[in-house]
Design an enzyme around this catalytic site. Structure first.
Site, PDB file in Angstrom:
ATOM      1  N   TYR A   1       0.847  -1.193   0.000  1.00 26.95           N
ATOM      2  CA  TYR A   1       0.000   0.000   0.000  1.00 26.95           C
ATOM      3  C   TYR A   1       0.890   1.254   0.000  1.00 26.95           C
ATOM      4  O   TYR A   1       0.764   2.126  -0.859  1.00 26.95           O
ATOM      5  CB  TYR A   1      -0.919  -0.028   1.235  1.00 26.95           C
ATOM      6  CG  TYR A   1      -1.591   1.297   1.548  1.00 26.95           C
ATOM      7  CD1 TYR A   1      -2.707   1.722   0.835  1.00 26.95           C
ATOM      8  CD2 TYR A   1      -1.099   2.140   2.555  1.00 26.95           C
ATOM      9  CE1 TYR A   1      -3.313   2.945   1.121  1.00 26.95           C
ATOM     10  CE2 TYR A   1      -1.696   3.352   2.839  1.00 26.95           C
ATOM     11  CZ  TYR A   1      -2.804   3.752   2.130  1.00 26.95           C
ATOM     12  OH  TYR A   1      -3.394   4.970   2.407  1.00 26.95           O
TER      13      TYR A   1
ATOM     14  N   LYS B   1       1.499   4.156  -2.780  1.00 30.18           N
ATOM     15  CA  LYS B   1       1.101   5.540  -2.472  1.00 30.18           C
ATOM     16  C   LYS B   1       2.263   6.498  -2.788  1.00 30.18           C
ATOM     17  O   LYS B   1       2.060   7.624  -3.204  1.00 30.18           O
ATOM     18  CB  LYS B   1       0.687   5.690  -0.997  1.00 30.18           C
ATOM     19  CG  LYS B   1      -0.608   5.043  -0.595  1.00 30.18           C
ATOM     20  CD  LYS B   1      -1.862   5.576  -1.268  1.00 30.18           C
ATOM     21  CE  LYS B   1      -2.352   6.893  -0.758  1.00 30.18           C
ATOM     22  NZ  LYS B   1      -3.649   7.291  -1.402  1.00 30.18           N
TER      23      LYS B   1
END
Ligand SMILES: NC(=O)c1ccc[n+]([C@@H]2O[C@H](COP(=O)([O-])OP(=O)(O)OC[C@H]3O[C@@H](n4cnc5c(N)ncnc54)[C@H](O)[C@@H]3O)[C@@H](O)[C@H]2O)c1
Ligand SMILES: CC(C)=CCC[C@@H](C)[C@H]1CC[C@H]2C3=C(CC[C@]12C)[C@@]1(C)CC[C@H](O)[C@@H](C(=O)O)[C@@H]1CC3
Length: 346
Positions: free
Chosen positions: A145, A149
């Site tokens: 994640y 990002k």
């Protein structure tokens, strides 16, 4: 609250990910402020007068182009949930999907793009105290994640082009909480109900940021309204926090006790728990083809629970005129009240 006045034409906006937790709060505030709002999301989770919904995948450029017709301002707050731990999905949505959004915005003549990034883009699992936006991106991001990002934020900020009239900015919130959050409070209560919240990881003195959702929304709207070719915010990231760092375990305890559960009391050494979480994560990766198992204590969660991670929002104060609009105490009260179904014994 001080906001910049805008002509009606620039009050047409789209919220990509507008069906989600943050997205819906943002949509509601934008409507209050007189914006006309289109939501583009893979799912429709509510109906609201004055909001146009377009269901579609943000990786589909044609679907995006129809949604962005006559739109001057786009908020991009869509992402797969961090708990999905699915590398290919994160890469497809957060990296390739964001490239598609940028291209669709440029082709559709959108002038401003506000990205919801995350303060975690600089977090590597070690202490961050009053971190400013000039901290380098994490060299060893703690999960897929975070890794995606980082790439997503770079893409959006690098796409800022004053000559072409396409302006971008990124908001980096940290630990968003509030009513309808599907992640923090539900996971915490689930762990408490399974008897897993008896322990404090580490000595329990680590300060962190938890940010009430309305403050995050306020930061996004300020960023959009200050984004002009002559503004220092073009192509820059900004931390948005409650500006009230709190001990991680005090925050967890306030939510737990508020909902009728016992606060954690017993201490466990941080390194031991982190090592166990890492081992468990490796096991789930190896066994994934045979059994699907989602541990509560992932390495990322343990790192967040046992280290300092709070950030300075001085940049947002100086360039956006940001100031939190809801205190931590009020935010916790409102959050606890909003989850009657998660109370102990409910
Ligand atoms: N919740 C937090 O603590 C936190 C903190 C910092 C940053 N963020 C960021 O804020 C943003 C919003 O997070 P949230 O907590 O509201 O999450 P959420 O899961 O509630 O909302 C995300 C939304 O994105 C949509 N979405 C996912 N994949 C999509 C796709 N392929 N096409 C179209 N829509 C898609 C989902 O359907 C969902 O409605 C995310 O970018 C997240 O990285 C969240
Ligand atoms: C120890 C434990 C299992 C506690 C339960 C609560 C956690 C589920 C919760 C505490 C801190 C939260 C958090 C996130 C997810 C939920 C928690 C781990 C994020 C990783 C979600 C994604 C954001 O981008 C991160 C951010 O930078 O704001 C969040 C950090 C805090």
């Amino acid at each position: 609250m001080m906001m910049v006045c805008l002509p009606q034409s620039s009050k047409r906006c789209a919220v990509i990910g507008g069906s989600g937790f943050l997205g819906r709060h943002l949509v509601e505030k934008l409507l209050d402020r007189g914006y006309s709002v289109s939501v583009f999301d893979i799912r429709q989770s509510y109906e609201l007068p004055g909001v146009t919904f377009l269901q579609g995948d943000l990786c589909d450029k044609q679907a995006l182009l129809s949604a962005l017709k006559d739109i001057s301002l786009v908020f991009h707050c869509a992402s797969p949930p961090p708990a999905s731990d699915d590398r290919l999905l994160f890469e497809r949505v957060n990296i390739q999907g964001t490239q598609t959004i940028i291209q669709a915005c440029i082709d559709a003549g959108v002038q401003k793009l506000v990205l919801t990034s995350s303060a975690s883009v600089v977090f590597e699992g070690t202490d961050i105290k009053n971190g400013k936006e000039d901290l380098p991106y994490a060299k060893k991001p703690i999960d897929y994640y975070t890794q995606t990002k980082i790439e997503q934020e770079k893409l959006v900020l690098e796409a800022c082009d004053k000559q072409k009239g396409f302006l971008t900015v990124a908001i980096r919130p940290h630990g968003i909480f509030g009513p309808r959050d599907p992640q923090l409070v539900p996971t915490l209560v689930d762990a408490a109900r399974q008897g897993k919240m008896k322990f404090i990881i580490g000595d329990g003195t680590n300060l962190v940021d938890f940010t009430y959702v309305e403050n995050v929304v306020h930061g996004h709207i300020l960023a959009a309204e200050h984004l002009r070719a002559d503004s220092p915010i073009c192509g820059k990231p900004y931390h948005i926090t409650n500006d009230e760092p709190i001990r991680f375990w005090d925050f967890m305890s306030e939510i737990l006790v508020g909902l009728g559960y016992a606060a954690p009391r017993l201490h466990l050494p941080y390194r031991l728990v982190y090592g166990l979480a890492l081992l468990l994560w490796l096991l789930t990766c190896i066994l994934r083809p045979f059994v699907s198992f989602k541990p509560t204590f992932t390495p990322m969660r343990v790192a967040l629970a046992g280290t300092y991670h709070y950030y300075s929002c001085e940049g947002a104060k100086e360039h956006l005129g940001y100031k939190p609009v809801v205190s931590l105490k009020k935010g916790i009260e409102r959050t606890v009240e909003s989850y009657p179904h998660l109370r102990h014994g409910a």
